[in-house]
Enzyme design. Structure first.
Site, mmCIF file in Angstrom:
data_model
loop_
_atom_site.group_PDB
_atom_site.id
_atom_site.type_symbol
_atom_site.label_atom_id
_atom_site.label_comp_id
_atom_site.label_asym_id
_atom_site.label_seq_id
_atom_site.Cartn_x
_atom_site.Cartn_y
_atom_site.Cartn_z
ATOM 1 N N GLY A 31 0.697 -1.374 -0.248
ATOM 2 C CA GLY A 31 -0.124 -0.048 -0.076
ATOM 3 C C GLY A 31 0.818 1.244 -0.061
ATOM 4 O O GLY A 31 1.801 1.373 0.792
ATOM 5 N N ASN A 51 5.590 -5.322 5.578
ATOM 6 C CA ASN A 51 5.867 -6.704 6.220
ATOM 7 C C ASN A 51 6.028 -7.856 5.074
ATOM 8 O O ASN A 51 6.896 -8.642 4.957
ATOM 9 C CB ASN A 51 5.261 -7.183 7.397
ATOM 10 C CG ASN A 51 3.937 -6.730 7.526
ATOM 11 O OD1 ASN A 51 3.340 -6.254 6.448
ATOM 12 N ND2 ASN A 51 3.354 -6.304 8.590
ATOM 13 N N THR A 66 5.200 1.742 5.652
ATOM 14 C CA THR A 66 3.659 1.462 5.678
ATOM 15 C C THR A 66 2.850 2.489 6.718
ATOM 16 O O THR A 66 3.543 2.627 7.582
ATOM 17 C CB THR A 66 3.538 0.009 5.992
ATOM 18 O OG1 THR A 66 1.874 -0.201 6.556
ATOM 19 C CG2 THR A 66 4.174 -0.555 7.209
ATOM 20 N N ASP A 105 0.580 1.481 8.008
ATOM 21 C CA ASP A 105 -0.034 0.652 9.126
ATOM 22 C C ASP A 105 0.823 0.607 10.515
ATOM 23 O O ASP A 105 0.493 0.337 11.817
ATOM 24 C CB ASP A 105 -0.132 -0.821 8.867
ATOM 25 C CG ASP A 105 -1.374 -0.988 7.779
ATOM 26 O OD1 ASP A 105 -1.885 -0.032 7.237
ATOM 27 O OD2 ASP A 105 -1.185 -1.993 7.110
ATOM 28 N N GLY A 143 -5.398 0.073 8.675
ATOM 29 C CA GLY A 143 -4.310 -0.185 9.528
ATOM 30 C C GLY A 143 -4.619 -1.952 9.642
ATOM 31 O O GLY A 143 -3.674 -2.393 10.341
ATOM 32 N N ARG A 144 -5.506 -2.556 8.956
ATOM 33 C CA ARG A 144 -5.661 -3.948 8.932
ATOM 34 C C ARG A 144 -5.733 -4.441 10.625
ATOM 35 O O ARG A 144 -6.758 -3.869 11.123
ATOM 36 C CB ARG A 144 -4.360 -4.472 8.068
ATOM 37 C CG ARG A 144 -4.732 -5.616 7.566
ATOM 38 C CD ARG A 144 -3.957 -6.152 6.480
ATOM 39 N NE ARG A 144 -4.195 -5.867 5.156
ATOM 40 C CZ ARG A 144 -3.108 -5.549 4.064
ATOM 41 N NH1 ARG A 144 -1.773 -5.783 4.554
ATOM 42 N NH2 ARG A 144 -3.479 -5.270 2.818
ATOM 43 N N GLU A 198 -10.567 -0.456 10.766
ATOM 44 C CA GLU A 198 -11.173 -1.240 9.472
ATOM 45 C C GLU A 198 -11.024 -2.742 9.926
ATOM 46 O O GLU A 198 -12.030 -3.574 9.581
ATOM 47 C CB GLU A 198 -10.501 -1.078 8.313
ATOM 48 C CG GLU A 198 -9.090 -1.519 8.147
ATOM 49 C CD GLU A 198 -8.193 -1.138 6.844
ATOM 50 O OE1 GLU A 198 -8.941 -0.820 5.963
ATOM 51 O OE2 GLU A 198 -7.083 -1.840 6.994
ATOM 52 N N GLN A 248 -6.294 9.015 3.476
ATOM 53 C CA GLN A 248 -5.463 9.058 4.759
ATOM 54 C C GLN A 248 -3.999 8.596 4.190
ATOM 55 O O GLN A 248 -3.085 8.686 5.160
ATOM 56 C CB GLN A 248 -5.846 7.969 5.997
ATOM 57 C CG GLN A 248 -5.910 6.850 5.522
ATOM 58 C CD GLN A 248 -6.984 5.756 6.605
ATOM 59 O OE1 GLN A 248 -6.687 5.550 7.619
ATOM 60 N NE2 GLN A 248 -7.917 5.348 5.820
ATOM 61 N N ARG A 249 -3.660 8.121 3.181
ATOM 62 C CA ARG A 249 -2.301 7.711 2.984
ATOM 63 C C ARG A 249 -2.051 8.478 1.614
ATOM 64 O O ARG A 249 -0.621 8.449 1.488
ATOM 65 C CB ARG A 249 -2.115 6.133 2.588
ATOM 66 C CG ARG A 249 -3.090 5.754 1.558
ATOM 67 C CD ARG A 249 -3.043 4.199 1.342
ATOM 68 N NE ARG A 249 -3.487 3.627 0.045
ATOM 69 C CZ ARG A 249 -3.967 2.393 -0.244
ATOM 70 N NH1 ARG A 249 -3.835 1.506 0.515
ATOM 71 N NH2 ARG A 249 -4.258 2.105 -1.530
HETATM 72 O O1 F6P Z 1 -1.015 -2.040 4.150
HETATM 73 C C1 F6P Z 1 -1.384 -0.579 3.975
HETATM 74 C C2 F6P Z 1 -3.106 -0.555 3.875
HETATM 75 O O2 F6P Z 1 -3.213 0.820 3.510
HETATM 76 C C3 F6P Z 1 -3.832 -1.278 4.897
HETATM 77 O O3 F6P Z 1 -4.118 -0.220 5.813
HETATM 78 C C4 F6P Z 1 -5.061 -1.472 4.061
HETATM 79 O O4 F6P Z 1 -5.731 -2.287 4.787
HETATM 80 C C5 F6P Z 1 -4.710 -1.792 2.918
HETATM 81 O O5 F6P Z 1 -3.348 -1.017 2.596
HETATM 82 C C6 F6P Z 1 -5.566 -1.332 1.585
HETATM 83 O O6 F6P Z 1 -5.094 -2.027 0.515
HETATM 84 P P1 F6P Z 1 -5.697 -1.731 -1.076
HETATM 85 O O7 F6P Z 1 -5.725 -0.331 -1.170
HETATM 86 O O8 F6P Z 1 -4.861 -2.700 -1.892
HETATM 87 O O9 F6P Z 1 -7.265 -2.053 -0.691
#
Ligand code: F6P
Length: 419
Positions: free
Chosen positions: A12, A113, A141, A143, A190-191, A246, A302-303
């Site tokens: 991500g 990771n 990350t 996360d 943040g999984r 989430e 957020q990212r």
């Molecule tokens: O690993 C980073 C992350 O942003 C997590 O927080 C989130 O669950 C995931 O990637 C979302 O991934 P994608 O954009 O592939 O749905």
């Protein structure tokens, strides 16, 4: 450094990942690398021989500055899992043949990771075959769940955006009158780790109470208890704002987002797409309590919010990129750069390298003692940990009132195709 370097981005994206790319590029050039290649879409693209010479894209100092301020993975990313070495050596032979063709001395992979699994396997294969290329991981990350590092680049900027947005949401939530009150549920990425969700507490200060409750995925989530707590707060306040991860799960291990109309997408590492938790809970609370509810999924914002990036984060991201190249140049392989906090006040942090085998595929969770109020808030220690990471700003280069970014290779190649 006499030969070439190749760098990839994986997993991500973040608002700081391109600052690491800029750090890799600059340091490799300063240390004498001939060419610095960028894999397009990580190792998945490399397998299809998709790469660029970064010098064709970073031509001026302004380009380098724009790259640091451009969110999302400039090179394109992937979620590609290499097979185990004993399962399919052909894939490895193919990658190493491409590395030989490009005369690669150092392979730098910027990721989390899952991406460190790639560094682990490639460096193992190099040892088995006696190949001289060095493989170094560069942490990234939002996360913040990588083991052995104090924190990960990308987290500070996302945390700053979350703290800021929470405060704005809370302010807005007190404007209008609703007969049974307003419940706002904010879903944060943040999984399985609650580092990002906990950052919602940063909204708290002299001018704001902060969110009413914060639910991290490290604690199991009870729907009925949640409703009761919301109801209790609504007896005293007209607005309730809740930050939820989430990844919150019920006692039996089901993601709350799966209780509603969830998406069934699963990536190569077996991660389910987590989305829809806030929408599910907002509907549930509206049905149970008859109040107005609002679900806010911060999602990509957020990212990607480089306009609100943390200066500390962008500088550290650049620093770990440089440290990765230095480590490879000094003979390390199968390692990841980690950030070591030296002090909180004044905040000081340095870099080291650690064995990637102890990092790949692991998840660092929020320590239980930092989660308080029966799993509904984070402690002052948590806030003290994250606060230094969100300090300072990086002014975007504004053009016509909007931040200027560096056009990515993929967008450049696709921009004429649609019309
Ligand atoms: O690993 C980073 C992350 O942003 C997590 O927080 C989130 O669950 C995931 O990637 C979302 O991934 P994608 O954009 O592939 O749905």
């Amino acid at each position: 450094m006499k030969r070439n370097v190749i760098v990839g981005q994986s997993g991500g994206p973040t608002a700081a990942i391109n600052s690491s790319l800029a750090g890799v590029y600059r340091t490799a050039k300063d240390r004498g690398a001939n060419k610095v290649y960028g894999m397009l879409h990580g190792v998945q693209g490399l397998l299809e021989e998709k790469y660029i010479d970064l010098s064709d894209h970073i031509k001026t100092e302004l380009d380098a500055e724009l790259l640091k301020r451009t969110p999302a993975a400039f090179l394109g990313s992937c979620r590609y899992k290499l097979p185990e070495i004993h399962e399919d050596r052909d894939v490895y032979d193919k990658i190493f043949a491409i590395l030989d063709k490009l005369d690669i001395e150092a392979f730098i992979y910027i990721g989390g990771n899952d991406s460190m699994d790639t560094i682990k396997k490639l460096s193992d294969y190099a040892i088995i075959t006696g190949h001289p290329t060095r493989f170094i991981g560069c942490p990234k990350t939002i996360d913040n769940d990588l083991a052995l590092t104090d924190h990960t680049p990308g987290y500070g900027s996302a945390a700053k955006y979350i703290g800021t947005s929470m405060k704005e949401i809370i302010r807005d939530s007190f404007c209008l009158e609703y007969s049974n009150g307003l419940v706002t549920i904010v879903e944060i990425m943040g999984r399985n780790a609650g580092w990002l969700t906990g950052a919602a507490a940063l909204a708290q200060g002299e001018d704001c109470e902060g969110p009413d409750m914060i639910y991290l995925p490290e604690h199991s989530f009870d729907l009925v208890k949640f409703r009761d707590k919301v109801q209790k707060i609504l007896e005293k306040k007209t607005s309730v704002v809740v930050a939820i991860s989430e990844g919150i799960c019920t006692e039996d291990g089901r993601y709350v987002c799966e209780l509603g109309n969830s998406v069934d997408f699963v990536d190569a590492f077996g991660h389910k797409q987590l989305s829809g938790t806030a929408a599910y809970l907002a509907n549930y609370i509206a049905g149970e309590l008859g109040c107005k509810t609002r679900a806010i999924e911060l999602s990509t914002l957020q990212r990607a919010a480089s306009h609100a990036a943390s200066r500390v984060d962008i500088l550290e991201a650049y620093q770990v990129g440089g440290a990765a190249v230095k480590a490879a140049d000094e003979g390390d392989s199968g390692k990841m750069v980690v950030l070591q906090r030296l002090s909180d006040d004044p905040y000081q942090c340095g870099t080291e390298v650690k064995d990637v085998h102890k990092i790949a595929n692991d998840e660092k969770l929020v320590p239980p003692e930092w989660v308080i109020n029966g799993g509904t808030y984070v402690s002052s220690d948590f806030i003290s940990y994250v606060r230094p990471l969100i300090q300072g700003d990086v002014s975007p280069v504004m053009v016509d009132g909007i931040p200027r970014h560096l056009y990515t290779p993929r967008e450049l190649s696709e921009r004429h195709k649609v019309n």
